[in-house]
Design an enzyme around this catalytic site. Structure first.
Site, short mmCIF file in Angstrom:
data_model
loop_
_atom_site.label_atom_id
_atom_site.label_comp_id
_atom_site.label_asym_id
_atom_site.label_seq_id
_atom_site.Cartn_x
_atom_site.Cartn_y
_atom_site.Cartn_z
N SER C 118 21.97 76.65 32.32
CA SER C 118 21.86 76.61 30.93
C SER C 118 23.05 75.66 30.39
CB SER C 118 22.06 78.26 30.10
OG SER C 118 22.19 77.71 28.87
N TYR C 141 20.19 71.69 26.00
CA TYR C 141 19.75 71.97 24.32
C TYR C 141 20.33 70.68 23.67
CZ TYR C 141 18.77 76.93 24.19
OH TYR C 141 18.28 77.91 24.10
N THR C 167 14.97 71.78 26.22
CA THR C 167 14.61 73.07 25.65
C THR C 167 14.31 72.54 24.16
OG1 THR C 167 15.37 74.62 27.15
CG2 THR C 167 14.58 75.15 24.90
N LYS C 233 10.92 71.94 27.74
CA LYS C 233 10.86 73.35 28.12
C LYS C 233 10.32 73.95 26.62
CE LYS C 233 13.07 77.58 29.39
NZ LYS C 233 13.38 78.29 28.57
N HIS C 257 9.77 81.47 25.29
CA HIS C 257 11.56 81.74 25.38
C HIS C 257 11.35 83.26 25.70
CE1 HIS C 257 15.28 79.20 24.41
NE2 HIS C 257 15.48 80.52 24.56
#
Lengths: 360, 360, 360, 360
Positions: C118, C141, C167, C233, C257
């Site tokens: 992440s 992100y 994402t 994503k 999610h």
């Protein structure tokens, strides 16, 4: 007594719907009697199916219609009724109140409706009709053979009953509770026709009980013997409905016997539309099974029934308050039916069926 | 002993349906044994799917049919049975009652039905058939290779078993409870065929267990080796059903193994109609999974099964009362089946399938 | 440490499925951390929708197939994996275990799978990849603007990450728990880009957070900047899927999610088939949301996913036993997937999708 | 006071959604008042139907859309609003807070929205509009005849109300709780028009209450008398919607009266699409019934409503914190609506309806 029964608006404090009588009725009855009244067959799926089918049909309100002067009146077999809420035949009503069937019949007639008296009534057919002061209808169970069946029907006709509802969906005697000594089916010939002796390997169902069950030939025979209106009670399949009407019957009752006979049958309301489509042009169709309030009655009428039968709810009223309770249950349901009709913009029974107010 | 088993009508007070035996059985078994019997795989969705599928099929009653002299008789592979309620193969029955499989077999034959004895029986195949006094059927698990499998099948044939049900839906040995010392699979060659040794990176599934699982070639080989009626048990897909019958098998069992193998399979009844449509003209189709009463049996027969298997319910009877309990469970289900047939206006098994009495 | 992680078969007593780790994990975490891990948005309907969608797809077993030598192997972007069970990007893993993302990454690679690290990892990207000893994938992100976003992506690429999952379904920073002092998003530039100052009447959503959200132009720009495989994503609509692939991306992740962003979205599995139908010929499709066991993974693969992501379950293993727990969760799910494949007669991943074994 | 109400972001600790006010409101009200607020008619099926219909519509998120500068603005009848969340007419608001309707109206206008004041307001129409400092809308109940109805409408118009919502789905006065001495419908002429005396055999519904209900002719007459925008509230059937618009009305409110009138009606959202399809080109369509959060509002807007009404939730805020609570409820729902719009890639209200983001 018919005066207070007819004018009745509200007698019991805290009772606003028929279902409110349930909690008054239960403490007045033995556990065994309560279970006998409320129970369905098996695990209760058939009773649930009735409830689910009624809940699944929903009513679209139709405001702004002019419904002034509307009514729930209807005519069935030439007789005028103020509302389409008939009392279903329920056995042994002295189990629930010492006034028994007489109380229910008085209430039905005082409320300008009708009661169908059971073959298994716990009071004489003559005394019930005398108490009612008007013609009633009679529910006929097959008595094992033609002679005994006809004898029972003729007794009812002689007593002044005005229509015969011949129940065919419970050919095998259901296990009932142990009746108290002073409650019995006083109108039936005693002893009952003995079941045939079974040889080794024979079936108590196919070679026993079902030997005493009526078949299509028996129905045709009965139709010939009876000149009163004749309806068959306990119909779920449209093919059977058509065959019954072709046999000359005047109508039928779509019913799964309140979920009391075979667990796993469909909800009666699920079967109603096909039967209506097939025979409503030439037959009177009554609906029975699971009606608990005026909205339920509205739904069955909207899906094509000419009138509906109420069962357990009026027994709650009977157990709680005798004839007054029955009359109040009828009145409450009629008020709910009227209110529902008003909200749906339908001022009489034909409008209910014609209105496009059911959403499924 | 077969005399009281055959004439049995009711032995246990308060027992009116097979399910009533459940509460008698549970206290007689250890918690582990009970869990082994009742449990499904995973979170139990496959078991629920069986129940939901059976509940979703509902029976339209068809009154007024003449069903006098009706019966549940049927002929399977030339043998006459009084009813279509076969006892499913269940392993290690001495876990549930000291009389084990012998008691179940006696009860099945006394009730003029049939039992399928498991490869994992806890008594010798010979002693079970001797107790039964009649031919039984044999459930065959693949024994890891052809030689061992054939040896087991031949032993059953030599002992007088009359049909082979070859189970194919549980190729991987399921985790079972720790068996007591005196309970084991006495008919299997010991030690079992060892699993192949795995190299690094090999899969215990694909390179281990499944190496010992049967495939289509093995089925063709087995068909050649066995002249008795051969059925494949554990079929859910119509393509597989067709392939099995094309391989020369006599029939099959639609089953999800009572929800014990793979969680997340469909309810077996959901898969039955397609399989019936594809192969029923040329094959015997048995239905297994979730049957709990006579109405369930009726539904499977109505959807095209030739006969049904009952599983856990007869073990409840076995645990509660030995052979008498098993016989009573069979009798109760047969009575329910007869009653359901009568109410649905179907007097024999072909009529059940022909009747338009299932509503979904 | 990779040796025991790779050979791991079973470490924890009483743990037979990934879900069994849940009860080991919960007591090791604070109530706030547990709630942060397990919670969905709003009233949890989106999480339930994931579960319901997976449960509604059922697997038809297909016995007798020859699956010897089968495997769960697959190749993604030129890299060989032993199984299609990727570890989803989950933030702040040091909340759950002091070894944090490093432990998960070690486990993933030891089990010959892959982890997606992440953007909100609580350890440096470099240290995680060092612990893993292999290339990992990186979840990106949007960092409020292009410059910051590219800087983060380039750092990951420099550290050796082999694919970027961008994402896009959580553009607004979700309310998270108060992080402990020693846990933070160590890889992000501090301070974060400040939100634009709002004038009177401006919206904190449309004029605040969403100003820092990526749009289609940003995606096109990112695609140009990144030569590694790039997947998007958080895709639920087939039109978006098509647009993403047309923008030159290599694949996408169908995901809601884990039900953590918007309550009231559909279950991700409900959206998978349409997306597969639209783009699977030209794109790699991963599935994420609600996978709890090997059967769930099988269902997503059968409906067209190339691989699946597991989320919360591996964190249960991490919380309970660190890297060993994560490795065991992967192994358990892979075993379940292999078993399911064997029972469904599918020996490799292409066969899963080709097989006609999903019943809805 | 409008300054803090307008700038309000969050006043109550622990309140993150409108539903969080419920637990603050309940302890401040008597049990009877709470039951009056929360209850639905009958067994509550109509309220459940509203909830189920809203839950069944799910939102597909659409990332990567550029929604910068978006807003929830809309114009209704020439008036600009910042958001489409109107306060529904709810009677007797001094039951819930001593500031009554004035507090709700202040909050609505401070939040740049609108309130519809009930005919059964517990404060004078003039004082409410004075407190609000802006035009409000007025909900009109038929007052039994044209003269009284027009008199009430004209008083509202004179007081400065800017639109009339004529409620037609509750023609019969509902049983309400016993009002405290100091709470009453202060704007209605007293005494109310007496119900017609009933002759024997007349119906209190058809010959009583419904004589005082409006019909289509009355609607046409009212349309002629009122030059302000006129909407009809309480429409579920597309035929009625069409007739209303053909009668010259400016719009309508799709509503089942929050499930308070007839049990067994459909969920209002189920009826919305057909009505939209029929009349949205020529009429303003508001949606009322069951809206509890911004996602619910989004769903109704996506299915074609121009704006929605919120009911019970703002009363929770009123009971908990007066005008501040109402303002906060509106703000919370607007924030949720904005967030949902952003996640669904829709930057203004027309985009919501145009977007393909509802999955059913």
């Amino acid at each position: 007594m018919s005066e207070p029964l007819a004018k009745l608006q509200s007698t019991a404090p805290g009772v606003h719907t028929a279902a409110d009588y349930l909690s008054f009725a239960q403490p007045r009855l033995t556990a065994e009697t309560w279970h006998y009244l409320e129970g369905g067959s098996g695990s209760g799926m058939a009773m649930q199916a009735n409830r689910h089918a009624l809940d699944a049909a929903r009513i679209i309100t139709r405001p702004l219609a002019d419904v002034r002067g509307g009514s729930t009146k209807l005519k069935l077999f030439g007789q005028q009724f103020e509302h389409p809420l008939l009392l279903a035949p329920i056995a042994y009503q002295r189990l629930f109140h010492h006034q028994g069937e007489a109380a229910s019949a008085m209430a039905a007639n005082a409320q300008c409706g009708q009661m169908v008296v059971s073959s298994l009534a716990s009071q004489t057919l003559e005394s019930i009709i005398e108490a009612a002061g008007q013609a009633l209808w009679f529910q006929l169970y097959w008595q094992g053979d033609r002679q005994r069946t006809l004898q029972l029907a003729k007794r009812a006709i002689a007593a002044g009953y005005g229509a015969i509802l011949f129940t065919v969906d419970a050919p095998v005697k259901q296990a009932v509770m142990q009746l108290p000594e002073d409650v019995s089916a006083v109108n039936l010939e005693q002893p009952a026709l003995p079941l045939p002796a079974l040889h080794a390997g024979q079936s108590s169902v196919f070679d026993g009980w079902m030997v005493q069950a009526p078949d299509w030939d028996d129905l045709a025979w009965l139709r010939d013997e009876i000149s009163l209106p004749l309806l068959v009670k306990g119909v779920l399949h449209a093919d059977d409905a058509e065959k019954i009407i072709n046999a000359g019957c005047d109508g039928l009752v779509v019913s799964n016997h309140g979920g009391r006979v075979l667990d796993g049958v469909p909800g009666s309301l699920e079967m109603l539309p096909k039967i209506v489509q097939r025979v409503s042009a030439k037959a009177t169709i009554l609906f029975d099974s699971g009606i608990r309030n005026g909205q339920d009655a509205f739904k069955a009428l909207a899906l094509g029934a000419d009138a509906v039968m109420i069962g357990r709810p009026y027994i709650w009223g009977l157990a709680a308050s005798g004839a007054l309770g029955v009359a109040h249950v009828i009145r409450l349901m009629r008020d709910e039916l009227e209110m529902t009709m008003a909200l749906a913009g339908t001022k009489d029974l034909p409008a209910i069926r014609a209105g496009k107010c059911i959403f499924k």
